[in-house]
Design an enzyme around this catalytic site. Structure first.
Site, PDB file in Angstrom:
ATOM      1  N   ASP A  85      -8.534  -8.785  -2.340  1.00 44.57           N
ATOM      2  CA  ASP A  85      -9.551  -7.942  -1.461  1.00 44.57           C
ATOM      3  C   ASP A  85     -10.732  -7.488  -2.250  1.00 44.57           C
ATOM      4  O   ASP A  85     -11.302  -6.467  -2.178  1.00 44.57           O
ATOM      5  CB  ASP A  85      -8.642  -6.798  -1.405  1.00 44.57           C
ATOM      6  CG  ASP A  85      -9.028  -5.902  -0.030  1.00 44.57           C
ATOM      7  OD1 ASP A  85      -9.735  -6.508   0.873  1.00 44.57           O
ATOM      8  OD2 ASP A  85      -8.510  -4.685   0.120  1.00 44.57           O
TER       9      ASP A  85
ATOM     10  N   ARG B  66       0.651  -1.237  -0.008  1.00 45.87           N
ATOM     11  CA  ARG B  66      -0.167   0.035   0.179  1.00 45.87           C
ATOM     12  C   ARG B  66       0.939   1.235  -0.254  1.00 45.87           C
ATOM     13  O   ARG B  66       0.486   2.116  -0.342  1.00 45.87           O
ATOM     14  CB  ARG B  66      -0.836   0.199   1.308  1.00 45.87           C
ATOM     15  CG  ARG B  66      -0.543   0.170   2.605  1.00 45.87           C
ATOM     16  CD  ARG B  66      -1.333   0.546   3.534  1.00 45.87           C
ATOM     17  NE  ARG B  66      -2.620  -0.465   3.709  1.00 45.87           N
ATOM     18  CZ  ARG B  66      -3.852  -0.264   3.478  1.00 45.87           C
ATOM     19  NH1 ARG B  66      -4.232   1.010   2.734  1.00 45.87           N
ATOM     20  NH2 ARG B  66      -4.779  -1.007   3.457  1.00 45.87           N
TER      21      ARG B  66
END
Length: 385
Positions: free
Chosen positions: A287, A229
């Site tokens: 995800d 991320r």
């Protein structure tokens, strides 16, 4: 049910060359060399010639928000549930469901129902008990009992660290949670994995290291995700993997997240290999159907998009086509590595005795012609073949 898939160019993930694949009910019964195999005549046998197309294991996805996610911007920002028709066409044949930020309007009972709905459609589906917050939400009243008594629960997650939406757990709280999950997993013959949502706060993965330093728990009991991320978190994740931990990279993204510094998942895989991180300690997850939210510097919600299940297959293709990673090596990050980490012994590989989960790839593009799950074709792409 007997099926013979002839002339498959097999990646197991290791390349095995041209083979015939015999499927008996839900399992792979035999892998045969064409030149050594006489014509097989068995009652009820269905034969299909794959004409040399590549066949790879069905993908294993460690993080899917089957019941949807989001809600950080109010009820109008909730993301939808995963639809069966989207799941079967994605190339993911084994899915692990999780709750995230919202464990109030989305419950363990909702999640278990969705797991069983997708399983009824032919896929292999499991789940984590708990969510971002502690104390964890459960079905039976405890994490240990959920894992021990409910077949689909294989561990606990997605527990949030280094994120303003989590419960800011202490070292002692995480250690107790991991101990409960690990012990119940041992008793039930499951991994008892502790799946960790990692935010972008300064602490990074340090609390997981502290648990490993101060207790007898192995660092690999934790499986932190979203490691790509930020550039800083990614470097922290590489150190974590070198120390014996596991790291999971998220394949769903947006142009906005990439512009803010997220490392593309395929690039992260290539960089991990270049850094000589043990490949088996690195996995990919989609995800899917989670919210991919954006917040300003004060933690205020800006907007979101939803994760996509088919991003897992896309990123494996990017590893091969954009980063020159051999197909057999790229496949492990979305199949065998995940299966091993999650304790799913019959998943992630094509071998005798394994579940017959496989993808038949197109000749001329990185695309899926057929998806087979538990010995049954659950999706065929529209082609002229």
């Amino acid at each position: 049910m007997l099926t013979l898939l002839k002339n498959a160019r097999l990646y197991a993930p290791a390349p095995l060359g041209l083979k015939h694949l015999l499927i008996a009910d839900q399992r792979i019964a035999a892998i045969l060399d064409p030149q050594d195999s006489p014509d097989i005549h068995l009652p009820g046998l269905t034969v299909q010639d794959l004409e040399g197309r590549r066949v790879i294991p069905g993908l294993v996805d460690p993080l899917v928000h089957m019941t949807g996610g989001g809600g950080e911007g109010g009820f109008g920002t909730r993301t939808p549930e995963l639809r069966l028709e989207d799941a079967v066409s994605s190339g993911v044949t084994t899915l692990i469901g999780a709750l995230g930020t919202d464990a109030l309007t989305r419950t363990p009972a909702n999640l278990l129902g969705k797991v069983r709905e997708l399983a009824a459609g032919g896929l292999s589906c499991y789940a984590y008990t708990g969510s971002y917050q502690l104390p964890p939400v459960t079905l039976t009243g405890s994490v240990a009992q959920d894992i021990l008594y409910i077949p689909e629960y294989i561990g606990v997650g997605e527990v949030a660290i280094s994120d303003h939406r989590g419960s800011q757990p202490s070292v002692q709280e995480l250690a107790r949670l991991a101990s409960d999950s690990r012990t119940a997993g041992m008793l039930a013959g499951k991994s008892g994995i502790v799946f960790i949502h990692t935010g972008d706060a300064a602490g990074g993965l340090e609390i997981l290291r502290e648990v490993a330093r101060t207790t007898a728990l192995p660092i690999a009991q934790f499986m932190p995700t979203h490691i790509n991320r930020t550039a800083t978190l990614f470097e922290d994740g590489l150190r974590f993997a070198r120390d014996g931990g596991r790291i999971d990279l998220t394949t769903s993204t947006t142009p906005e997240l990439l512009a803010e510094g997220e490392v593309p998942a395929s690039e992260a895989v290539a960089r991990a290999l270049k850094a000589r991180v043990e490949p088996s300690r690195v996995t990919l997850s989609s995800d899917a159907n989670a919210s991919l939210p954006r917040f300003d510097d004060h933690g205020r919600f800006i907007g979101l998009k939803a994760g996509r299940l088919d991003s897992l297959f896309e990123v494996v293709g990017e590893c091969v086509n954009d980063h020159d990673i051999a197909l057999e090596n790229a496949l492990g990050f979305a199949s065998s590595h995940s299966a091993d980490a999650l304790g799913l012994a019959r998943k992630g590989r094509l071998a005798v005795g394994q579940d017959a989960d496989l993808l038949v790839l197109a000749d001329d593009a990185w695309a899926i012609d057929e998806v087979w799950a538990l010995g049954r074709c659950v999706h065929r792409r529209d082609t002229d073949r």
